[in-house]
Design a protein around this motif. Structure first.
Motif, short mmCIF file in Angstrom:
data_model
loop_
_atom_site.label_atom_id
_atom_site.label_comp_id
_atom_site.label_asym_id
_atom_site.label_seq_id
_atom_site.Cartn_x
_atom_site.Cartn_y
_atom_site.Cartn_z
N ALA A 139 109.22 59.80 84.99
CA ALA A 139 108.49 59.23 83.85
C ALA A 139 108.07 60.32 82.88
CB ALA A 139 107.27 58.47 84.37
N GLU A 140 107.65 61.46 83.41
CA GLU A 140 107.23 62.57 82.54
C GLU A 140 108.40 63.12 81.74
OE1 GLU A 140 104.80 65.31 80.68
OE2 GLU A 140 104.30 63.53 81.87
N TRP A 141 109.57 63.27 82.39
CA TRP A 141 110.75 63.74 81.66
C TRP A 141 111.17 62.72 80.60
CZ3 TRP A 141 111.77 68.50 81.43
CH2 TRP A 141 111.64 69.36 82.53
N GLY A 142 110.95 61.46 80.90
CA GLY A 142 111.26 60.44 79.90
C GLY A 142 110.36 60.57 78.68
N ARG A 143 109.09 60.83 78.90
CA ARG A 143 108.14 61.00 77.79
C ARG A 143 108.50 62.25 76.98
NH1 ARG A 143 104.54 59.08 81.80
NH2 ARG A 143 104.04 61.21 82.46
N LYS A 144 108.90 63.32 77.69
CA LYS A 144 109.30 64.55 76.98
C LYS A 144 110.57 64.32 76.16
CE LYS A 144 107.21 67.85 80.19
NZ LYS A 144 107.45 68.95 81.15
N ALA A 145 111.50 63.58 76.72
CA ALA A 145 112.74 63.31 75.98
C ALA A 145 112.44 62.50 74.73
CB ALA A 145 113.73 62.56 76.88
N LEU A 146 111.55 61.51 74.88
CA LEU A 146 111.19 60.68 73.73
C LEU A 146 110.49 61.52 72.65
CD1 LEU A 146 110.98 57.93 72.38
CD2 LEU A 146 108.81 57.57 73.65
N ALA A 147 109.59 62.39 73.10
CA ALA A 147 108.87 63.23 72.13
C ALA A 147 109.83 64.17 71.41
CB ALA A 147 107.80 64.03 72.85
N ALA A 148 110.77 64.75 72.15
CA ALA A 148 111.74 65.66 71.52
C ALA A 148 112.66 64.91 70.57
CB ALA A 148 112.57 66.35 72.61
N SER A 149 113.05 63.70 70.95
CA SER A 149 113.93 62.90 70.09
C SER A 149 113.22 62.53 68.79
CB SER A 149 114.37 61.64 70.83
OG SER A 149 115.14 60.80 69.99
N LYS A 150 111.97 62.14 68.87
CA LYS A 150 111.21 61.80 67.67
C LYS A 150 111.05 63.00 66.76
CE LYS A 150 108.50 57.90 69.41
NZ LYS A 150 107.14 57.39 69.68
N LYS A 151 110.76 64.15 67.41
CA LYS A 151 110.61 65.37 66.60
C LYS A 151 111.91 65.70 65.89
CE LYS A 151 108.34 68.98 65.20
NZ LYS A 151 107.22 68.85 64.24
N ALA A 152 113.03 65.52 66.58
CA ALA A 152 114.34 65.79 65.97
C ALA A 152 114.58 64.86 64.79
CB ALA A 152 115.45 65.62 67.01
N ASP A 153 114.20 63.59 64.93
CA ASP A 153 114.37 62.63 63.84
C ASP A 153 113.52 63.02 62.64
OD1 ASP A 153 116.10 61.22 65.43
OD2 ASP A 153 114.64 59.70 66.05
N GLU A 154 112.30 63.47 62.89
CA GLU A 154 111.43 63.88 61.80
C GLU A 154 112.02 65.09 61.05
OE1 GLU A 154 107.63 64.66 63.48
OE2 GLU A 154 107.20 62.53 63.95
N LEU A 155 112.49 66.08 61.81
CA LEU A 155 113.06 67.28 61.21
C LEU A 155 114.33 66.97 60.43
CD1 LEU A 155 112.51 69.81 64.14
CD2 LEU A 155 111.34 69.81 61.91
N ARG A 156 115.13 66.08 61.00
CA ARG A 156 116.38 65.72 60.31
C ARG A 156 116.08 64.96 59.03
NH1 ARG A 156 118.71 64.38 64.42
NH2 ARG A 156 120.05 66.24 64.70
N ALA A 157 115.06 64.14 59.08
CA ALA A 157 114.67 63.41 57.87
C ALA A 157 114.15 64.37 56.80
CB ALA A 157 113.60 62.36 58.21
N GLY A 158 113.56 65.47 57.21
CA GLY A 158 113.05 66.47 56.26
C GLY A 158 114.09 67.48 55.86
N GLY A 159 115.32 67.30 56.32
CA GLY A 159 116.39 68.22 55.92
C GLY A 159 116.49 69.45 56.78
N HIS A 160 115.79 69.47 57.92
CA HIS A 160 115.84 70.63 58.81
C HIS A 160 116.79 70.32 59.97
CE1 HIS A 160 112.45 72.29 56.60
NE2 HIS A 160 111.81 71.12 56.77
N THR A 161 118.04 70.30 59.63
CA THR A 161 119.05 69.89 60.61
C THR A 161 119.14 70.82 61.82
OG1 THR A 161 120.32 68.81 58.84
CG2 THR A 161 121.49 69.32 60.92
N PRO A 162 119.17 72.14 61.61
CA PRO A 162 119.27 73.03 62.78
C PRO A 162 118.11 72.80 63.78
CG PRO A 162 119.75 74.24 60.80
CD PRO A 162 119.23 72.93 60.35
N GLU A 163 116.91 72.68 63.24
CA GLU A 163 115.76 72.45 64.11
C GLU A 163 115.87 71.08 64.78
OE1 GLU A 163 113.03 74.30 64.98
OE2 GLU A 163 114.15 75.96 64.11
N ALA A 164 116.36 70.10 64.04
CA ALA A 164 116.53 68.76 64.59
C ALA A 164 117.52 68.77 65.74
CB ALA A 164 117.00 67.79 63.50
#
Length: 236
Positions: free
Chosen positions: A72-97
């Motif tokens: 469950a904890e790894w699932g929460r971490k994966a979700l948090a990382a995925s959301k962060k990647a979506d935010e960065l990609r939306a801001g044009g920070h593709t490498p970080e995403a």
């Protein structure tokens, strides 16, 4: 294999036919005392084995819970990382995403691994739980058998003491019958009667002897009288 051996021993002991064992025993009380000692020792050994089995089961259950929590904890971490990647990609920070998406994949991989470990442990936990339940039931039966043994032993000892007391009483009564004092009185009475009869015989014998003497005296008196009369005739 060890668990099956423990379960087999507990089941065999719990199903032991006490009455059959007693029927074959030369001394039931000694047999019961030995059975009680053996049962007590076997129960102690079985309890230790069952405690070990239960301890192993609890460890597996704890590992299972930790795996589930970790998944469950790894699932929460994966979700948090995925959301962060979506935010960065939306801001044009593709490498970080891309980097956060990679982290999300790692977390999902760890989640998948721990879920598989937890799933693999479920049949083993279920099997151990069934074994522990059977072992506990077997121990309960052994405790009941031990109580039954102790009860039979106490009853047997009480009956044995009662029988011994009754036999002593019957032996005492039998000895009284054999040595009946009235029989001794009867023999003494017969002896007295014989002595009395003997005395009576002596009395009768003495009486007959006196009569004969007096008869002899009377005979002598007649002879004297006849001689006197004959002398008188001659003198006339």
């Amino acid at each position: 294999m060890a668990k099956q051996t423990i379960l087999g021993r507990v089941t065999q002991l719990a199903r032991a036919n006490i009455n059959a064992l007693l029927d074959q025993a030369e001394d039931p009380q000694l047999m019961l005392d030995q059975l009680i000692r053996d049962y007590t020792n076997n129960i102690n050994e079985a309890e230790q084995a069952v405690a070990t089995t239960i301890g192993n089961l609890r460890l597996m259950e704890q590992d299972y819970r930790e795996d589930k929590e970790a998944a469950a904890e790894w699932g929460r971490k994966a979700l948090a990382a995925s959301k962060k990647a979506d935010e960065l990609r939306a801001g044009g920070h593709t490498p970080e995403a891309d980097r956060f998406d990679a982290l999300a994949k790692v977390a999902l991989s760890r989640q998948l691994q721990t879920e598989r470990e937890a799933t693999a442990a479920e049949p083993t936990i279920a099997s151990h739980t069934a074994v522990v339940d059977k072992l506990k039931a077997g121990l309960d039966q052994m405790q009941l058998k031990l109580g039954e043994l102790q009860g039979k032993r106490d009853q047997l000892v009480a009956r044995s003491k009662s029988a011994e007391a009754q036999n002593r009483m019957l032996d005492a009564v039998k000895s009284i019958d054999v040595l009946d004092p009235t029989s001794e009185i009867s023999r003494f009475e017969n002896k007295v009667r014989r002595e009395e009869a003997r005395a009576t015989g002596k009395e009768e014998l003495a009486a007959s002897s006196l009569d004969a003497q007096f008869e002899q005296l009377e005979g002598l008196g007649d002879a004297t009288e006849i001689e006197a009369r004959l002398a008188a005739l001659k003198a006339a």
